[in-house]
Design a protein around this motif. Structure first.
Motif, PDB file in Angstrom:
ATOM      1  N   ALA A 182       0.831  -1.202   0.000  1.00  0.00           N
ATOM      2  CA  ALA A 182       0.000   0.000   0.000  1.00  0.00           C
ATOM      3  C   ALA A 182       0.865   1.252   0.000  1.00  0.00           C
ATOM      4  O   ALA A 182       0.600   2.219  -0.734  1.00  0.00           O
ATOM      5  CB  ALA A 182      -0.926  -0.001   1.211  1.00  0.00           C
ATOM      6  N   LEU A 183       1.915   1.244   0.811  1.00  0.00           N
ATOM      7  CA  LEU A 183       2.802   2.399   0.886  1.00  0.00           C
ATOM      8  C   LEU A 183       3.553   2.606  -0.423  1.00  0.00           C
ATOM      9  O   LEU A 183       3.727   3.744  -0.879  1.00  0.00           O
ATOM     10  CB  LEU A 183       3.804   2.206   2.032  1.00  0.00           C
ATOM     11  CG  LEU A 183       3.188   2.211   3.433  1.00  0.00           C
ATOM     12  CD1 LEU A 183       4.233   1.829   4.471  1.00  0.00           C
ATOM     13  CD2 LEU A 183       2.592   3.568   3.766  1.00  0.00           C
ATOM     14  N   TRP A 184       4.006   1.515  -1.039  1.00  0.00           N
ATOM     15  CA  TRP A 184       4.686   1.622  -2.324  1.00  0.00           C
ATOM     16  C   TRP A 184       3.758   2.242  -3.371  1.00  0.00           C
ATOM     17  O   TRP A 184       4.179   3.062  -4.202  1.00  0.00           O
ATOM     18  CB  TRP A 184       5.147   0.241  -2.805  1.00  0.00           C
ATOM     19  CG  TRP A 184       6.557  -0.085  -2.467  1.00  0.00           C
ATOM     20  CD1 TRP A 184       6.998  -1.012  -1.570  1.00  0.00           C
ATOM     21  CD2 TRP A 184       7.739   0.526  -3.014  1.00  0.00           C
ATOM     22  NE1 TRP A 184       8.375  -1.015  -1.527  1.00  0.00           N
ATOM     23  CE2 TRP A 184       8.857  -0.090  -2.399  1.00  0.00           C
ATOM     24  CE3 TRP A 184       7.953   1.522  -3.963  1.00  0.00           C
ATOM     25  CZ2 TRP A 184      10.161   0.260  -2.706  1.00  0.00           C
ATOM     26  CZ3 TRP A 184       9.270   1.882  -4.261  1.00  0.00           C
ATOM     27  CH2 TRP A 184      10.355   1.253  -3.630  1.00  0.00           C
ATOM     28  N   SER A 185       2.486   1.858  -3.364  1.00  0.00           N
ATOM     29  CA  SER A 185       1.529   2.393  -4.332  1.00  0.00           C
ATOM     30  C   SER A 185       1.382   3.901  -4.174  1.00  0.00           C
ATOM     31  O   SER A 185       1.389   4.653  -5.157  1.00  0.00           O
ATOM     32  CB  SER A 185       0.164   1.713  -4.160  1.00  0.00           C
ATOM     33  OG  SER A 185       0.274   0.321  -4.391  1.00  0.00           O
ATOM     34  N   ILE A 186       1.250   4.351  -2.930  1.00  0.00           N
ATOM     35  CA  ILE A 186       1.111   5.780  -2.666  1.00  0.00           C
ATOM     36  C   ILE A 186       2.381   6.522  -3.043  1.00  0.00           C
ATOM     37  O   ILE A 186       2.344   7.587  -3.686  1.00  0.00           O
ATOM     38  CB  ILE A 186       0.775   6.009  -1.175  1.00  0.00           C
ATOM     39  CG1 ILE A 186      -0.580   5.399  -0.842  1.00  0.00           C
ATOM     40  CG2 ILE A 186       0.796   7.499  -0.839  1.00  0.00           C
ATOM     41  CD1 ILE A 186      -0.863   5.302   0.633  1.00  0.00           C
ATOM     42  N   TYR A 187       3.503   5.959  -2.666  1.00  0.00           N
ATOM     43  CA  TYR A 187       4.803   6.580  -2.942  1.00  0.00           C
ATOM     44  C   TYR A 187       5.038   6.696  -4.445  1.00  0.00           C
ATOM     45  O   TYR A 187       5.464   7.747  -4.951  1.00  0.00           O
ATOM     46  CB  TYR A 187       5.885   5.718  -2.295  1.00  0.00           C
ATOM     47  CG  TYR A 187       7.256   6.345  -2.190  1.00  0.00           C
ATOM     48  CD1 TYR A 187       7.494   7.397  -1.321  1.00  0.00           C
ATOM     49  CD2 TYR A 187       8.327   5.846  -2.926  1.00  0.00           C
ATOM     50  CE1 TYR A 187       8.767   7.942  -1.197  1.00  0.00           C
ATOM     51  CE2 TYR A 187       9.594   6.389  -2.811  1.00  0.00           C
ATOM     52  CZ  TYR A 187       9.810   7.437  -1.942  1.00  0.00           C
ATOM     53  OH  TYR A 187      11.068   7.969  -1.819  1.00  0.00           O
ATOM     54  N   PHE A 188       4.757   5.637  -5.155  1.00  0.00           N
ATOM     55  CA  PHE A 188       4.934   5.653  -6.611  1.00  0.00           C
ATOM     56  C   PHE A 188       3.975   6.642  -7.272  1.00  0.00           C
ATOM     57  O   PHE A 188       4.346   7.368  -8.199  1.00  0.00           O
ATOM     58  CB  PHE A 188       4.708   4.249  -7.183  1.00  0.00           C
ATOM     59  CG  PHE A 188       4.929   4.162  -8.668  1.00  0.00           C
ATOM     60  CD1 PHE A 188       6.204   4.065  -9.193  1.00  0.00           C
ATOM     61  CD2 PHE A 188       3.848   4.207  -9.551  1.00  0.00           C
ATOM     62  CE1 PHE A 188       6.414   4.001 -10.573  1.00  0.00           C
ATOM     63  CE2 PHE A 188       4.034   4.142 -10.918  1.00  0.00           C
ATOM     64  CZ  PHE A 188       5.337   4.038 -11.426  1.00  0.00           C
TER      65      PHE A 188
END
Length: 481
Positions: A182-188
């Motif tokens: 989830a964090l990777w999705s937001i960060y990307f």
């Protein structure tokens, strides 16, 4: 200590990280900048080391304990920094000290540099510098939101239920792997949006991607010596301000806002509100100070440069559009104070974190109330929720240890040859992950001695790993069976 489990995880993570050398290797082939062989060597070396570490213990399946977690986090950051330095050693022929300094500065999202003449660097090396900051920023978010709470340290342990808007506990989703996804999705998504905005404002694709990497990561490396000031564009500066500000906000709040599709939730979070209020108040104060001192012709120009520097410093990004060390003397001190405050817990920013400063201020007010009314019952609250006393003690302990580390490092850097202003600036720049300092290190660490650089490396790692995570390894109790 589950040494086999620790070694297995380090080997696996290093093998995965080695894949990051593929992109700069491909860029070196495209640009024909002479670095292709160096990145290929770095890829093969890091892969070989990772597999050599992992293979003998690949069958280990025992769960890691909390104490093992501290060692994994600290060792992985150290190992990444050494491996990430390989292109700087073989490509730029930096000394081992300088190469590791540059790599640690990248992975910890500090942004301090020992390289002079950034505009002349090969494109693949420039990309590598930007990429390690982006990867380090994401690693920091996952560390702060998903891992450190499980170890009992880090700002996110302060965030439960009503305080953060997260339904159950510190984890955004039931499993750490899903939390990380989830964090990777937001960060990307933030990185992509920032890239597109920079492109629309006139940056080249290479500069847009590189600066988006380090803006969202609140990191500070640039592809130009003059940093964001190289572009001399109000539109680019405003885009940078927006995404630096977002990078300094708790990524758990980003997750909740994204899931509920409600940007107003930012203003419901007490830490985010305080963070934004400090940014606004400090920007107005510095803009008025610049006008009063006659540094700029009008309020609009003073606000432009004052706002950018305030956001850049408080989010500990370290981008620059002006030389704030040449501003009236009280302004650099105010900026240094903002760097010590830093961004929100669970963000890519450094510093003490706003939530800790809030709780320290509330503890001070509560103590005055108790002194005035000894029989009064005063609860410590964050938003609408009472803060447990053990969390308050943890915040106080963190604050004492953080400032003690800053003082010791300042004395050590003075003993290593820096004057007081430069030593204080170097500690502010490294412990708070800011990048630019004062005095001799206002722009670069290239001219200071190896002892200062190694002290700075230690400061960056301590600041990035939330103090406790690294310093606990130096206690006898940690190693006692």
């Amino acid at each position: 200590m589950n040494w086999r489990g620790v070694i297995r995880l380090i080997g696996l993570l290093l093998t995965l990280y080695s894949l990051s050398f593929i992109l700069p290797w491909l860029l070196a082939l495209v640009y024909q900048d002479g670095e292709a062989q160096h990145f290929l060597s770095a890829w093969l070396i890091s892969t070989a080391i990772g597999l050599a570490i992992w293979w003998p213990v690949r069958a280990e399946r025992r769960a890691l304990r909390v104490r093992d977690g501290f060692l994994v986090v600290a060792l992985f950051w150290a190992v990444l920094s050494v491996v990430g330095a390989i292109p700087f050693i073989v490509g730029l022929h930096l000394s081992v000290t300088d190469a590791i300094f540059e790599s640690v500065s990248g992975f910890t999202t500090t942004g301090a540099t020992v390289i002079v003449g950034i505009d002349e660097l090969p494109p693949s090396i420039l990309y590598h510098r930007q990429q390690i900051q982006w990867l380090g920023g994401m690693g920091v978010v996952v560390l702060a939101v998903a891992i450190l709470p499980l170890l009992g340290v880090g700002g996110m342990q302060l965030y439960r239920a009503e305080a953060s808007g997260i339904a159950k506990d510190e984890k955004l989703t039931p499993r750490i792997t899903k939390t990380a996804q989830a964090l990777w999705s937001i960060y990307f998504a933030l990185t992509l949006a920032c890239t597109l905005a920079y492109l629309a404002a006139g940056m080249s694709l290479f500069d847009a991607v590189g600066h988006a990497f380090t803006t969202v990561a609140t990191a500070g490396f640039s592809t130009h010596d003059a940093s964001i000031g190289h572009f001399d564009s109000l539109a680019i500066e405003l885009i940078c301000i927006v995404f630096m500000t977002l990078g300094g906000i708790n990524f758990a709040i980003h997750f909740v806002v994204w899931r509920q599709r409600n940007p107003l939730l930012y203003l419901r979070d007490p830490e985010a509100r305080t963070y934004l209020a400090i940014l606004l108040g400090a920007s107005l104060f510095i803009a008025l100070s610049l006008v009063w001192a006659g540094a700029y012709a009008g309020f609009g120009e003073a606000l432009r440069y004052g706002l950018f520097e305030v956001v850049s410093v408080m989010t500990t990004t370290g981008f620059g559009t002006a030389d704030f060390s040449a501003w009236p003397r009280h302004i650099p001190l105010v900026l240094a104070m903002l760097a010590f405050v830093g961004g929100c817990a669970g963000s890519t920013a450094g510093g003490l974190k706003v939530v800790r400063v809030m709780l320290l201020a509330k503890m001070g007010v509560r103590q005055m109330l108790v002194l005035s009314h000894p029989r009064a019952t005063a609860l410590l609250k964050l938003g609408r929720r009472a803060v447990p006393e053990d969390v308050a003690y943890s915040v106080w302990g963190y604050y004492v240890l953080y400032l003690s580390t800053a003082l010791v490092l300042t004395v050590a850097m003075m003993a290593a040859g820096l004057d007081l202003e430069s030593a204080f600036g170097a500690v502010t720049a490294t412990l708070n992950l800011l990048g630019p300092g004062l005095g001799e290190v206002a722009i670069t660490f290239a001219d200071v001695g190896p002892a200062v650089k190694w002290l700075a490396i230690f400061g960056m790692l301590v600041g990035r790993l939330e103090v406790f995570t690294l310093l606990i390894l130096f206690t006898f109790a940690f190693w006692r069976p």
